[in-house]
Design an enzyme around this catalytic site. Structure first.
Site, PDB file in Angstrom:
ATOM      1  N   GLY A  23     -73.041 -57.286 -18.533  1.00  0.00           N
ATOM      2  CA  GLY A  23     -73.846 -56.419 -17.842  1.00  0.00           C
ATOM      3  C   GLY A  23     -73.171 -54.808 -17.795  1.00  0.00           C
ATOM      4  CB  ALA A  24     -70.335 -53.402 -19.391  1.00  0.00           C
ATOM      5  CG  ASN A  25     -76.570 -52.696 -20.337  1.00  0.00           C
ATOM      6  OD1 ASN A  25     -76.248 -53.805 -19.848  1.00  0.00           O
ATOM      7  ND2 ASN A  25     -77.727 -52.393 -20.541  1.00  0.00           N
ATOM      8  N   GLY A  27     -76.094 -49.660 -14.183  1.00  0.00           N
ATOM      9  CA  GLY A  27     -76.012 -50.240 -13.175  1.00  0.00           C
ATOM     10  C   GLY A  27     -74.415 -50.326 -12.384  1.00  0.00           C
ATOM     11  CB  ILE A  28     -72.905 -52.932 -10.023  1.00  0.00           C
ATOM     12  CG1 ILE A  28     -73.717 -52.364  -8.875  1.00  0.00           C
ATOM     13  CG2 ILE A  28     -71.471 -53.181  -9.720  1.00  0.00           C
ATOM     14  CD1 ILE A  28     -74.068 -53.501  -7.974  1.00  0.00           C
ATOM     15  N   GLY A  29     -72.408 -52.709 -13.484  1.00  0.00           N
ATOM     16  CA  GLY A  29     -71.397 -52.876 -14.409  1.00  0.00           C
ATOM     17  C   GLY A  29     -70.966 -51.602 -15.357  1.00  0.00           C
ATOM     18  CE1 TYR A 177     -79.918 -61.988  -7.873  1.00  0.00           C
ATOM     19  CE2 TYR A 177     -80.313 -61.699  -5.662  1.00  0.00           C
ATOM     20  CZ  TYR A 177     -79.715 -61.354  -6.849  1.00  0.00           C
ATOM     21  OH  TYR A 177     -78.816 -60.281  -6.475  1.00  0.00           O
TER      22      TYR A 177
END
Length: 308
Positions: A23-25, A27-29, A177
């Site tokens: 999920g590096a694309n 937000g936090i990532g 979640y």
């Protein structure tokens, strides 16, 4: 292990170290990748969409011209793809840091992954469980690998009880979640037990409250979107600050195996990272052993190097 004055500026040089971030694309990532690259790490950006990964890499290069970046196409909802993607990395790479960051939230109706697993738990927990297992050879080549899994405050909710893990009896979006985020912590605690006595560490973090791509995809309709907009101005921090617990867990020498790290501010919404209380029962070895076995059964994946 408190660090009231710690900021990412305190991160030492990471030259010679390789990090893989899911999920590096965005937000936090994305922010985690940027800071690690600024400190010299080679960063593997993992995500589902090649176009988003390429855009993220371009933005990171613009911010950090000397960044050493590679992209890894990875769908955490597809066990065969996880295996195929991890295989060449496991065979040839040394990974010093794995950040299990990607996730989905508030899926309106019960949906399943390609493998028939409930989508939220299947992605947030089981996808990362399988990825970590497949990457263990690459992690074990590191002198002192860290596996950091991003959980959430939702892990403390009573609705996050791991009974009915696949929500087959009843599906509620935020309960699914909460289950996935509690499973992240229980998995980390069990992994930490299995790494005990080695130089490797497993840590879980929660980012507090931040507006990221998760909230942008809320199912709550107009009312929910209005709430998120108001909360963004009052309670929620930025994705930049929300990355601090991950960065602390990934790099600070005092971040111990099995730690759960969150922000120190009011109601744990923002602030410098510090140890956070575990959800009740999350450190139970009985629960950890059960979830580990159940996760192996559901994914048909094992951790052969860590069998107890």
């Amino acid at each position: 292990m408190t660090a009231p004055h710690w900021t990412p500026a305190d991160i030492p040089s990471l030259d010679g170290r390789t990090a893989l971030i899911t999920g590096a694309n965005s937000g936090i990532g994305f922010r985690t990748a940027q800071v690690l690259a600024q400190h010299g790490a080679r960063v593997l950006l993992a995500g589902r969409r090649p176009d988003s990964l390429a855009e993220a890499a371009a933005r990171l290069h613009a911010a950090v011209p000397a960044a050493r970046l590679e992209t890894v196409e990875l769908d955490l909802g597809n066990l065969a793809e996880i295996r195929a993607t991890a295989a060449p990395l496991a065979a040839a790479e040394t990974i010093d840091l794995l950040v299990n960051n990607a996730g989905v939230m508030d899926v309106p109706e019960r949906r399943t992954t390609r493998d028939g697993l409930e989508l939220t738990v299947g992605t947030n927990h089981l996808g990362h469980f399988a990825l970590t297992a497949h990457l263990m050879p690459a992690l074990m080549r590191s002198a002192a690998a860290r596996i950091v899994t991003v959980s959430a405050i939702a892990a403390t909710w009573r609705s996050g009880d791991l009974t009915d893990l696949m929500s087959e009896r009843r599906y509620r979006p935020m309960s699914a979640y909460a289950k996935s985020k509690r499973a992240n912590i229980v998995f980390t605690q069990e992994l930490a037990r299995r790494l005990d006595g080695s130089a490797h560490r497993a840590l879980a973090v929660h980012p507090g409250s931040a507006v990221t791509n998760l909230q942008r995809h809320t199912s709550a309709g107009r009312t929910g979107r209005v709430f998120v907009a108001l909360a963004a101005r009052t309670l929620m921090g930025s994705a930049d600050g929300a990355a601090w617990p991950t960065l602390y867990a990934a790099t600070h020498p005092d971040a111990a195996n099995g730690s759960f790290i969150g922000p120190a501010g009011r109601d744990q919404t923002s602030g410098a990272p510090r140890p956070a209380p575990l959800p009740a029962g999350a450190d139970s070895s009985d629960l950890g052993g059960w979830l580990w076995r159940e996760s192996e059964r559901l994914t048909d994946v094992t951790f052969p190097a860590l069998q107890s």
